[in-house]
Design an enzyme around this catalytic site. Structure first.
Site, PDB file in Angstrom:
ATOM      1  N   HIS A 189     -37.332 -26.773 -88.253  1.00 32.57           N
ATOM      2  CA  HIS A 189     -37.727 -27.010 -86.864  1.00 32.57           C
ATOM      3  C   HIS A 189     -39.175 -27.489 -86.803  1.00 32.57           C
ATOM      4  O   HIS A 189     -39.513 -28.378 -86.009  1.00 32.57           O
ATOM      5  CB  HIS A 189     -37.547 -25.720 -86.065  1.00 32.57           C
ATOM      6  CG  HIS A 189     -37.719 -25.887 -84.594  1.00 32.57           C
ATOM      7  ND1 HIS A 189     -37.969 -24.820 -83.765  1.00 32.57           N
ATOM      8  CD2 HIS A 189     -37.690 -26.979 -83.794  1.00 32.57           C
ATOM      9  CE1 HIS A 189     -38.087 -25.260 -82.523  1.00 32.57           C
ATOM     10  NE2 HIS A 189     -37.918 -26.554 -82.502  1.00 32.57           N
ATOM     11  N   GLU A 208     -41.773 -23.016 -76.919  1.00 29.79           N
ATOM     12  CA  GLU A 208     -40.365 -23.410 -76.838  1.00 29.79           C
ATOM     13  C   GLU A 208     -39.454 -22.206 -77.044  1.00 29.79           C
ATOM     14  O   GLU A 208     -38.459 -22.017 -76.319  1.00 29.79           O
ATOM     15  CB  GLU A 208     -40.079 -24.475 -77.888  1.00 29.79           C
ATOM     16  CG  GLU A 208     -38.657 -25.005 -77.876  1.00 29.79           C
ATOM     17  CD  GLU A 208     -38.402 -26.033 -78.963  1.00 29.79           C
ATOM     18  OE1 GLU A 208     -37.247 -26.492 -79.082  1.00 29.79           O
ATOM     19  OE2 GLU A 208     -39.355 -26.383 -79.709  1.00 29.79           O
ATOM     20  N   GLU A 261     -39.276 -31.185 -87.550  1.00 31.11           N
ATOM     21  CA  GLU A 261     -38.801 -32.000 -86.437  1.00 31.11           C
ATOM     22  C   GLU A 261     -39.957 -32.336 -85.490  1.00 31.11           C
ATOM     23  O   GLU A 261     -40.056 -33.452 -84.976  1.00 31.11           O
ATOM     24  CB  GLU A 261     -37.692 -31.275 -85.687  1.00 31.11           C
ATOM     25  CG  GLU A 261     -37.149 -32.069 -84.507  1.00 31.11           C
ATOM     26  CD  GLU A 261     -36.579 -31.200 -83.414  1.00 31.11           C
ATOM     27  OE1 GLU A 261     -36.856 -31.475 -82.236  1.00 31.11           O
ATOM     28  OE2 GLU A 261     -35.846 -30.243 -83.749  1.00 31.11           O
ATOM     29  N   HIS A 262     -40.837 -31.377 -85.254  1.00 30.14           N
ATOM     30  CA  HIS A 262     -41.993 -31.610 -84.394  1.00 30.14           C
ATOM     31  C   HIS A 262     -43.051 -32.459 -85.089  1.00 30.14           C
ATOM     32  O   HIS A 262     -43.603 -33.400 -84.511  1.00 30.14           O
ATOM     33  CB  HIS A 262     -42.604 -30.274 -83.985  1.00 30.14           C
ATOM     34  CG  HIS A 262     -41.848 -29.557 -82.907  1.00 30.14           C
ATOM     35  ND1 HIS A 262     -42.362 -29.337 -81.656  1.00 30.14           N
ATOM     36  CD2 HIS A 262     -40.602 -29.007 -82.896  1.00 30.14           C
ATOM     37  CE1 HIS A 262     -41.481 -28.688 -80.917  1.00 30.14           C
ATOM     38  NE2 HIS A 262     -40.406 -28.462 -81.654  1.00 30.14           N
TER      39      HIS A 262
END
Length: 460
Positions: free
Chosen positions: A74, A154, A77-78
């Site tokens: 994750h 998030e 991905e950022h």
């Protein structure tokens, strides 16, 4: 096209016509990079995706000489949007905004995809920018810390959403200790503990030529796409002349599961209880997947489904109610969701389970079977109007299934499903251990009747 088309990893070139006269081509380059395209007649836009078969399930705890990688997928991905030696984060954003394009990424349990949708004339730009991001992210230390805060926000947002909380707890309960049961985005603890060193190691270990799958659907010329991609990857410094075989696909053998607690209650002072009831499902390659699609359509997809009619229309117990059946390489889930008043939670949970048991005992009607086939066929045809769906279909075919099914083949498989097939699958599902998850103002006593006898987890 007649039947599914196999996608052997060792086959360098493949070309065929699919439903609607689209042209599907696939090239496996000597470096191991795989490129798939679907040229759609009349299209004026294209969607491109850069995929790796690495998801949250592939993260690992601390091992000898290696840092823990929980949360790294994750994080990447950022971070891949935060700049390379050639482009700043703003440059990347401007590249797509200036042409009215869309770009984003997603982390899943078994893969990660970076994608963009643009006009046909802007496809070379999209391929170049995504290739730069994919190969050459700086993972800047300052940006790393900034994104740590963003990801924590998030996760906090998801933690405030009772449906998200219920979904995460449901996968933990049904899949138990299997890595697929872990949250895709990590947890606040794993994100706080993540180090740039671990994320960088995860990046270099998994973002290599033999890991990369590029899929494009819409207005695309395959030969031009391959040439543009190779040029972009060489510009990034990738040694495409070094021969490598594509990474092997995951095993499709169903994994043994040790399910978690049969009942999980997360107590929160909410107006509604978010309920999930379900069992382990089918793996992605199971030959009964078409039967599962038909069962799910009849049982809990749409306003004519059994769950909608029984729970909402006839009893008024819930506003939202449906079933779902995600499948992965070696495990799957079949679940039922409803949101209801706290006082009705026990009744609704028991009703969800009993409706599946009723389906297993009495089967389905010919009318339901025909309606499901029509629903699935129409929905699939409408979805394929979008190049995003076609691009994703190529990615899943290459990464998970090892075969491509066009619309005609999918409908043929649906048409072969019988009422006996559906009833037998329902009987198989109800024989599996049930898990119940509830988030809201309820308690274990109200829900125990819907869960199998096993320890419960209650979180205040």
């Amino acid at each position: 096209m007649n039947g599914a088309v196999d996608l052997p990893l060792e086959l360098p070139e493949l070309s065929f016509r699919a439903a609607g006269e689209s042209l599907v081509r696939r090239s496996v380059l000597p470096s191991g990079v795989r490129v798939l395209s679907e040229q759609v007649p009349g299209a004026r836009s294209a969607t491109v995706g850069f995929w790796v078969a690495v998801g949250s399930r592939d993260e690992h705890p601390t091992e000898a000489g290696h840092p823990a990688t929980y949360g790294s997928t994750h994080f990447l991905e950022h971070l891949l949007f935060k700049g390379t030696a050639e482009r700043t984060a703003l440059d990347i954003a401007v590249s797509f905004d200036a042409v009215g394009g869309e770009h984003n990424a997603l982390t899943a349990k078994e893969y990660t995809c970076y994608y963009a949708k643009v006009q046909d004339r802007d496809l070379p730009m999209a391929v170049g920018v995504l290739a730069d991001m994919f190969t050459s992210s700086l993972l800047d230390p300052d940006e790393f810390e900034n994104e740590r805060g963003v990801i924590l926000e998030e996760l906090s947002m998801a933690g405030d959403d009772p449906a998200d909380v219920a979904n995460e707890r449901f996968f933990e309960a049904v899949l138990g200790a299997h890595p697929l049961g872990r949250p895709i985005g990590g947890t606040p603890e794993t994100i706080r503990a993540a180090t740039r060193e671990a994320v960088h190691e995860h990046y270099r270990a998994n973002y290599r030529p033999q890991d990369l799958v590029v899929t494009v659907a819409g207005a695309v010329d395959h030969d031009a796409l391959v040439a543009e991609l190779e040029a972009a990857l060489r510009l990034a410094g990738w040694q495409l002349d070094v021969a490598a075989a594509p990474v092997a696909r995951r095993s499709a053998v169903p994994a043994p599961l040790e399910v978690g607690p049969a009942l999980t209650v997360v107590e929160r002072p909410l107006e509604q209880v978010n309920l999930l009831v379900g069992v382990p499902g089918l793996v992605a390659s199971d030959e009964r997947r078409p039967t599962m699609s038909v069962l799910n359509a009849i049982f809990g997809s749409g306003m004519s489904s059994r769950l909608f009619q029984q729970v909402r229309e006839r009893r008024g117990l819930a506003y939202a109610v449906y079933s779902f059946a995600p499948a992965y390489s070696d495990a799957g889930v079949f679940g039922m969701y409803a949101g209801c008043a706290p006082a009705k939670a026990g009744t609704v949970a028991a009703l969800l389970r009993s409706e599946l048991e009723r389906l297993a005992e009495h089967g389905v009607t010919a009318e339901e079977l025909a309606r499901a086939a029509g629903q699935l066929g129409g929905a699939s045809a409408l979805a394929l109007e979008d190049s995003d769906t076609r691009m994703s279909r190529l990615g899943r075919a290459e990464l998970t299934l090892g075969e491509f099914q066009d619309l005609d083949e999918a409908l043929r498989r649906i048409a072969r499903v019988t009422a006996d097939d559906v009833q037998q699958l329902a009987a198989d599902l109800v024989s599996r251990p049930f898990s119940v998850v509830a988030v809201g103002a309820t308690d274990e006593a109200a829900l125990s009747g819907a869960a199998d006898a096993a320890p419960a987890t209650v979180v205040a």
